[in-house]
Design an enzyme around this catalytic site. Sequence first.
Site, PDB file in Angstrom:
ATOM      1  N   LYS A  68     -15.423  -6.798   5.423  1.00  0.00           N
ATOM      2  CA  LYS A  68     -14.353  -7.502   6.140  1.00  0.00           C
ATOM      3  C   LYS A  68     -14.493  -7.303   7.647  1.00  0.00           C
ATOM      4  O   LYS A  68     -14.822  -6.206   8.100  1.00  0.00           O
ATOM      5  CB  LYS A  68     -12.992  -6.981   5.696  1.00  0.00           C
ATOM      6  CG  LYS A  68     -12.699  -7.321   4.252  1.00  0.00           C
ATOM      7  CD  LYS A  68     -11.414  -6.687   3.777  1.00  0.00           C
ATOM      8  CE  LYS A  68     -11.187  -7.004   2.313  1.00  0.00           C
ATOM      9  NZ  LYS A  68     -10.043  -6.290   1.761  1.00  0.00           N
ATOM     10  N   HIS A  94       0.844  -1.200   0.000  1.00  0.00           N
ATOM     11  CA  HIS A  94       0.000   0.000   0.000  1.00  0.00           C
ATOM     12  C   HIS A  94       0.882   1.253   0.000  1.00  0.00           C
ATOM     13  O   HIS A  94       0.607   2.220  -0.701  1.00  0.00           O
ATOM     14  CB  HIS A  94      -0.881   0.050   1.261  1.00  0.00           C
ATOM     15  CG  HIS A  94      -1.928  -1.015   1.352  1.00  0.00           C
ATOM     16  ND1 HIS A  94      -2.099  -1.804   2.456  1.00  0.00           N
ATOM     17  CD2 HIS A  94      -2.872  -1.414   0.472  1.00  0.00           C
ATOM     18  CE1 HIS A  94      -3.116  -2.638   2.263  1.00  0.00           C
ATOM     19  NE2 HIS A  94      -3.590  -2.428   1.069  1.00  0.00           N
ATOM     20  N   ARG A 106      -2.309  -5.828  -8.215  1.00  0.00           N
ATOM     21  CA  ARG A 106      -1.191  -6.724  -7.889  1.00  0.00           C
ATOM     22  C   ARG A 106      -0.987  -7.813  -8.926  1.00  0.00           C
ATOM     23  O   ARG A 106       0.114  -8.165  -9.276  1.00  0.00           O
ATOM     24  CB  ARG A 106      -1.408  -7.362  -6.520  1.00  0.00           C
ATOM     25  CG  ARG A 106      -1.208  -6.395  -5.369  1.00  0.00           C
ATOM     26  CD  ARG A 106      -1.751  -6.964  -4.104  1.00  0.00           C
ATOM     27  NE  ARG A 106      -3.158  -7.295  -4.292  1.00  0.00           N
ATOM     28  CZ  ARG A 106      -3.870  -8.045  -3.478  1.00  0.00           C
ATOM     29  NH1 ARG A 106      -3.306  -8.578  -2.422  1.00  0.00           N
ATOM     30  NH2 ARG A 106      -5.145  -8.276  -3.716  1.00  0.00           N
ATOM     31  N   SER A 119      -3.117  -7.897   3.082  1.00  0.00           N
ATOM     32  CA  SER A 119      -3.241  -7.707   4.533  1.00  0.00           C
ATOM     33  C   SER A 119      -3.600  -9.025   5.218  1.00  0.00           C
ATOM     34  O   SER A 119      -3.119  -9.310   6.316  1.00  0.00           O
ATOM     35  CB  SER A 119      -4.298  -6.647   4.825  1.00  0.00           C
ATOM     36  OG  SER A 119      -3.921  -5.438   4.233  1.00  0.00           O
TER      37      SER A 119
HETATM   38  N1  COA Z   1      -0.172  -3.960  -1.779  1.00  0.00           N
HETATM   39  C1  COA Z   1      -0.556  -4.810  -0.852  1.00  0.00           C
HETATM   40  N2  COA Z   1      -1.802  -5.233  -0.698  1.00  0.00           N
HETATM   41  C2  COA Z   1      -2.692  -4.765  -1.544  1.00  0.00           C
HETATM   42  C3  COA Z   1      -2.376  -3.852  -2.541  1.00  0.00           C
HETATM   43  C4  COA Z   1      -1.030  -3.444  -2.646  1.00  0.00           C
HETATM   44  N3  COA Z   1      -0.620  -2.603  -3.585  1.00  0.00           N
HETATM   45  N4  COA Z   1      -3.477  -3.565  -3.218  1.00  0.00           N
HETATM   46  C5  COA Z   1      -4.454  -4.267  -2.663  1.00  0.00           C
HETATM   47  N5  COA Z   1      -3.972  -5.006  -1.643  1.00  0.00           N
HETATM   48  C6  COA Z   1      -4.698  -5.978  -0.841  1.00  0.00           C
HETATM   49  C7  COA Z   1      -5.183  -5.471   0.459  1.00  0.00           C
HETATM   50  O1  COA Z   1      -4.246  -5.702   1.468  1.00  0.00           O
HETATM   51  C8  COA Z   1      -6.436  -6.279   0.648  1.00  0.00           C
HETATM   52  O2  COA Z   1      -6.085  -7.515   1.219  1.00  0.00           O
HETATM   53  P1  COA Z   1      -7.124  -8.338   2.082  1.00  0.00           P
HETATM   54  O3  COA Z   1      -8.270  -8.668   1.203  1.00  0.00           O
HETATM   55  O4  COA Z   1      -6.329  -9.498   2.480  1.00  0.00           O
HETATM   56  O5  COA Z   1      -7.551  -7.451   3.224  1.00  0.00           O
HETATM   57  C9  COA Z   1      -6.936  -6.509  -0.766  1.00  0.00           C
HETATM   58  O6  COA Z   1      -5.838  -6.347  -1.590  1.00  0.00           O
HETATM   59  C10 COA Z   1      -7.939  -5.521  -1.261  1.00  0.00           C
HETATM   60  O7  COA Z   1      -8.260  -4.671  -0.275  1.00  0.00           O
HETATM   61  P2  COA Z   1      -8.240  -3.103  -0.308  1.00  0.00           P
HETATM   62  O8  COA Z   1      -7.298  -2.540  -1.279  1.00  0.00           O
HETATM   63  O9  COA Z   1      -8.128  -2.654   1.090  1.00  0.00           O
HETATM   64  O10 COA Z   1      -9.599  -2.828  -0.881  1.00  0.00           O
HETATM   65  P3  COA Z   1     -10.903  -3.357  -0.369  1.00  0.00           P
HETATM   66  O11 COA Z   1     -11.379  -4.267  -1.433  1.00  0.00           O
HETATM   67  O12 COA Z   1     -10.843  -3.880   1.005  1.00  0.00           O
HETATM   68  O13 COA Z   1     -11.676  -1.984  -0.311  1.00  0.00           O
HETATM   69  C11 COA Z   1     -13.240  -0.342  -0.989  1.00  0.00           C
HETATM   70  C12 COA Z   1     -12.631  -1.724  -1.223  1.00  0.00           C
HETATM   71  C13 COA Z   1     -13.396   0.010   0.458  1.00  0.00           C
HETATM   72  C14 COA Z   1     -12.369   0.669  -1.684  1.00  0.00           C
HETATM   73  C15 COA Z   1     -14.608  -0.437  -1.702  1.00  0.00           C
HETATM   74  O14 COA Z   1     -15.323  -1.516  -1.162  1.00  0.00           O
HETATM   75  C16 COA Z   1     -15.415   0.826  -1.556  1.00  0.00           C
HETATM   76  O15 COA Z   1     -15.199   1.766  -2.279  1.00  0.00           O
HETATM   77  N6  COA Z   1     -16.374   0.834  -0.626  1.00  0.00           N
HETATM   78  C17 COA Z   1     -17.230   1.984  -0.374  1.00  0.00           C
HETATM   79  C18 COA Z   1     -18.660   1.704  -0.824  1.00  0.00           C
HETATM   80  C19 COA Z   1     -18.798   1.925  -2.292  1.00  0.00           C
HETATM   81  O16 COA Z   1     -18.640   3.009  -2.815  1.00  0.00           O
HETATM   82  N7  COA Z   1     -19.113   0.835  -2.975  1.00  0.00           N
HETATM   83  C20 COA Z   1     -19.237   0.839  -4.396  1.00  0.00           C
HETATM   84  C21 COA Z   1     -17.880   0.610  -5.023  1.00  0.00           C
HETATM   85  S1  COA Z   1     -18.103   0.008  -6.633  1.00  0.00           S
END
Ligand code: COA
Length: 165
Positions: free
Chosen positions: A41, A17, A96, A134
């Site tokens: 989550k 990140h 990724r 994560s």
């Molecule tokens: N390096 C390391 N890990 C990475 C990464 C990077 N460059 N990019 C993504 N990841 C990992 C994260 O650690 C996470 O791992 P986990 O699943 O083991 O926790 C996973 O990839 C993806 O998680 P993250 O990037 O935190 O995104 P998310 O999918 O948890 O979050 C939101 C998504 C919150 C951005 C999205 O749900 C959102 O916008 N919600 C708001 C409501 C909304 O508007 N919804 C409509 C959207 S279409």
Amino acid sequence: MRIGVYPGTFDPITKGHFDIIIRSLNIVDKLIIAVAQDTSKDTLFSLKERVSMIDAEIKEHSDSANPNQFLVKGFQGLLVNFVHMNNASLIIRGLRAISDFEYEFQMANANYKIAENIETILLPAAETTHFISSSIVKEIAKLKGNVSSFVSSNVKKALWDKYHA
Ligand code: COA
């Protein structure tokens, strides 16, 4: 001034990140790291803890960047509303592997459909961090493995305290 939003759960922030955070400054003048409160989550860290870990990371490690170029905020509700409310125009996400693509593509398109003035930019994760997530970090930490390659020493300590203190 071009303002971007980097949204995620960040439970916890990893070096992957952080790499995206720093590289975002090649694209935007200011980056808001948006930490999701509503997430499917079951998070290990509270919203407050996730925000303050990212804040600490930026203060300690963003040596070449100006810390004023970053802002860390929790958010609730639709991401595009948060983007509008913060006068931003771009959403930045890391990509990724091919496996991330479908989800990111779907999310980018859904966000574009509901807010056509907001674009999503997908940054390829650095070779050294593309395998990190994560969840993997939490699993290793829970089993007392060494997570130093994946997270900072602050986050490593926070994980240890959660699982083993
Ligand atoms: N390096 C390391 N890990 C990475 C990464 C990077 N460059 N990019 C993504 N990841 C990992 C994260 O650690 C996470 O791992 P986990 O699943 O083991 O926790 C996973 O990839 C993806 O998680 P993250 O990037 O935190 O995104 P998310 O999918 O948890 O979050 C939101 C998504 C919150 C951005 C999205 O749900 C959102 O916008 N919600 C708001 C409501 C909304 O508007 N919804 C409509 C959207 S279409």
